[in-house]
Motif scaffolding. Sequence first.
Motif, mmCIF file in Angstrom:
data_model
loop_
_atom_site.group_PDB
_atom_site.id
_atom_site.type_symbol
_atom_site.label_atom_id
_atom_site.label_comp_id
_atom_site.label_asym_id
_atom_site.label_seq_id
_atom_site.Cartn_x
_atom_site.Cartn_y
_atom_site.Cartn_z
ATOM 1 N N MET A 109 9.098 17.769 -31.333
ATOM 2 C CA MET A 109 10.409 17.379 -30.828
ATOM 3 C C MET A 109 10.448 17.689 -29.248
ATOM 4 O O MET A 109 11.106 16.835 -28.335
ATOM 5 N N PHE A 110 9.938 18.888 -28.765
ATOM 6 C CA PHE A 110 9.717 19.195 -27.642
ATOM 7 C C PHE A 110 9.299 18.447 -26.707
ATOM 8 O O PHE A 110 9.754 17.955 -25.516
ATOM 9 N N VAL A 111 7.889 17.972 -26.966
ATOM 10 C CA VAL A 111 7.182 17.313 -26.127
ATOM 11 C C VAL A 111 7.630 15.716 -26.121
ATOM 12 O O VAL A 111 7.778 15.246 -25.205
ATOM 13 N N GLY A 112 8.329 15.566 -27.174
ATOM 14 C CA GLY A 112 8.925 14.026 -27.409
ATOM 15 C C GLY A 112 10.118 14.014 -26.434
ATOM 16 O O GLY A 112 10.481 12.627 -25.880
ATOM 17 N N ALA A 113 10.830 14.956 -26.229
ATOM 18 C CA ALA A 113 12.101 14.977 -25.428
ATOM 19 C C ALA A 113 11.710 15.064 -23.893
ATOM 20 O O ALA A 113 12.444 14.669 -22.945
ATOM 21 N N ALA A 114 10.468 15.361 -23.476
ATOM 22 C CA ALA A 114 10.047 15.394 -22.104
ATOM 23 C C ALA A 114 9.864 14.226 -21.595
ATOM 24 O O ALA A 114 9.145 13.131 -21.975
ATOM 25 N N LYS A 115 10.368 13.834 -20.192
ATOM 26 C CA LYS A 115 10.188 12.807 -19.339
ATOM 27 C C LYS A 115 9.678 12.992 -18.170
ATOM 28 O O LYS A 115 9.906 13.981 -17.259
ATOM 29 N N ALA A 116 8.973 11.816 -17.837
ATOM 30 C CA ALA A 116 8.454 11.928 -16.301
ATOM 31 C C ALA A 116 9.694 11.851 -15.353
ATOM 32 O O ALA A 116 9.718 12.738 -14.352
ATOM 33 N N GLU A 117 10.728 11.305 -15.556
ATOM 34 C CA GLU A 117 12.017 11.063 -14.616
ATOM 35 C C GLU A 117 11.511 10.714 -13.293
ATOM 36 O O GLU A 117 11.958 11.249 -12.217
ATOM 37 N N MET A 118 10.716 9.765 -13.174
ATOM 38 C CA MET A 118 10.271 9.185 -11.963
ATOM 39 C C MET A 118 9.982 7.791 -11.945
ATOM 40 O O MET A 118 9.673 6.969 -13.096
ATOM 41 N N VAL A 119 10.359 6.968 -10.757
ATOM 42 C CA VAL A 119 9.922 5.694 -10.439
ATOM 43 C C VAL A 119 9.159 5.528 -9.193
ATOM 44 O O VAL A 119 9.274 6.444 -8.149
ATOM 45 N N SER A 120 8.241 4.496 -9.305
ATOM 46 C CA SER A 120 7.527 4.555 -8.222
ATOM 47 C C SER A 120 7.354 2.953 -7.638
ATOM 48 O O SER A 120 7.591 2.142 -8.464
ATOM 49 N N SER A 121 7.354 2.772 -6.254
ATOM 50 C CA SER A 121 7.282 1.362 -6.038
ATOM 51 C C SER A 121 5.971 0.586 -6.359
ATOM 52 O O SER A 121 5.012 1.374 -6.880
ATOM 53 N N CYS A 122 5.946 -0.588 -6.234
ATOM 54 C CA CYS A 122 4.743 -1.379 -6.589
ATOM 55 C C CYS A 122 3.448 -0.874 -6.078
ATOM 56 O O CYS A 122 2.463 -0.630 -6.733
ATOM 57 N N HIS A 123 3.493 -0.521 -4.772
ATOM 58 C CA HIS A 123 1.927 -0.096 -4.074
ATOM 59 C C HIS A 123 2.068 1.348 -4.061
ATOM 60 O O HIS A 123 1.122 1.838 -3.432
ATOM 61 N N GLY A 124 3.015 2.151 -4.690
ATOM 62 C CA GLY A 124 2.918 3.663 -4.630
ATOM 63 C C GLY A 124 3.226 4.132 -3.451
ATOM 64 O O GLY A 124 2.903 5.498 -3.206
ATOM 65 N N LYS A 125 3.733 3.519 -2.530
ATOM 66 C CA LYS A 125 4.094 4.097 -1.146
ATOM 67 C C LYS A 125 5.367 4.973 -1.279
ATOM 68 O O LYS A 125 5.510 6.066 -0.561
ATOM 69 N N TYR A 126 6.290 4.509 -2.093
ATOM 70 C CA TYR A 126 7.572 5.181 -2.437
ATOM 71 C C TYR A 126 7.600 5.546 -3.849
ATOM 72 O O TYR A 126 7.110 5.157 -4.583
ATOM 73 N N SER A 127 8.530 6.767 -3.958
ATOM 74 C CA SER A 127 8.709 7.230 -5.369
ATOM 75 C C SER A 127 10.036 8.052 -5.153
ATOM 76 O O SER A 127 10.504 8.641 -4.150
ATOM 77 N N ALA A 128 10.691 7.914 -6.517
ATOM 78 C CA ALA A 128 11.876 8.651 -6.667
ATOM 79 C C ALA A 128 11.890 9.560 -8.060
ATOM 80 O O ALA A 128 11.216 8.833 -8.777
ATOM 81 N N LYS A 129 12.245 10.848 -7.732
ATOM 82 C CA LYS A 129 12.222 11.656 -8.780
ATOM 83 C C LYS A 129 13.305 12.557 -8.883
ATOM 84 O O LYS A 129 13.937 12.973 -7.788
ATOM 85 N N ILE A 130 13.534 13.129 -10.155
ATOM 86 C CA ILE A 130 14.451 14.484 -10.337
ATOM 87 C C ILE A 130 14.012 15.497 -9.560
ATOM 88 O O ILE A 130 12.742 15.994 -9.918
ATOM 89 N N GLY A 131 14.684 16.128 -8.870
ATOM 90 C CA GLY A 131 14.277 17.391 -7.925
ATOM 91 C C GLY A 131 15.116 18.464 -8.808
ATOM 92 O O GLY A 131 15.381 18.505 -9.819
ATOM 93 N N GLU A 132 15.190 19.635 -8.007
ATOM 94 C CA GLU A 132 15.768 20.647 -8.355
ATOM 95 C C GLU A 132 17.309 20.607 -8.463
ATOM 96 O O GLU A 132 17.827 19.766 -7.453
ATOM 97 N N HIS A 133 17.968 21.242 -9.424
ATOM 98 C CA HIS A 133 19.523 21.162 -9.586
ATOM 99 C C HIS A 133 20.075 19.905 -9.675
ATOM 100 O O HIS A 133 21.325 19.472 -9.345
ATOM 101 N N GLY A 134 19.224 19.051 -10.290
ATOM 102 C CA GLY A 134 20.096 17.406 -10.540
ATOM 103 C C GLY A 134 19.886 16.629 -9.484
ATOM 104 O O GLY A 134 20.418 15.517 -9.465
ATOM 105 N N SER A 135 19.120 16.791 -8.213
ATOM 106 C CA SER A 135 19.232 16.094 -7.188
ATOM 107 C C SER A 135 18.073 14.872 -7.291
ATOM 108 O O SER A 135 17.181 15.168 -8.140
ATOM 109 N N MET A 136 18.026 13.742 -6.723
ATOM 110 C CA MET A 136 16.860 12.819 -6.803
ATOM 111 C C MET A 136 16.342 12.810 -5.485
ATOM 112 O O MET A 136 17.132 12.709 -4.581
ATOM 113 N N ALA A 137 15.281 13.177 -5.259
ATOM 114 C CA ALA A 137 14.521 13.040 -4.056
ATOM 115 C C ALA A 137 13.659 11.738 -4.081
ATOM 116 O O ALA A 137 12.878 11.195 -4.988
#
Length: 164
Positions: free
Chosen positions: A21-49
């Motif tokens: 259950m613990f492992v199933g609930a874990a998510k990467a919470e990250m999005v990457s651009s097609c070529h990998g130059k850009y990424s968006a992910k959840i940072g500290e305290h609920g912010s998106m970097a």
Amino acid sequence: MEQGTRKSAIKTRSIFFLFSMFVGAAKAEMVSSCHGKYSAKIGEHGSMAVEQSGKVIGSIMLDHAIDGGTFSLDDSYLIVFGLPREANVRYAQVTHISLYSLRPRFRLIVKSRYGGGVYIASFDSGQKVTVVENQVGVNVINIKTKDTQSFEAAFVPQLKNATM
């Protein structure tokens, strides 16, 4: 001895169940651009970097998880969607969607709530509209005017080179 083995088996199954259950609930919470130059992910305290080539170019508070999303073909826009961070009795099955501009500066353009699950969000090749496929249909959001058109689930938008 048989009773001790049975208790041990039950204990092992319980631990395995809780661990899965613990492992199933874990998510990467990250999005990457097609070529990998850009990424968006959840940072500290609920912010998106948002990062460009590993360097943070912007950060903003995000009130929902990142369950999916995409960058536009030219990396000028980012759309992310996910479940809210905090449950709300009024909107129990809601999915949030946030559309951001990355140029000339990182800023929120449109924020919406959907009553059902969002399956995918994509951009047309001209970065004029984004298409959001959700549980109840298809929404086409005009990025410049922020107008939204809703269509039935069977609708297939005719977009040139949509990114998904």
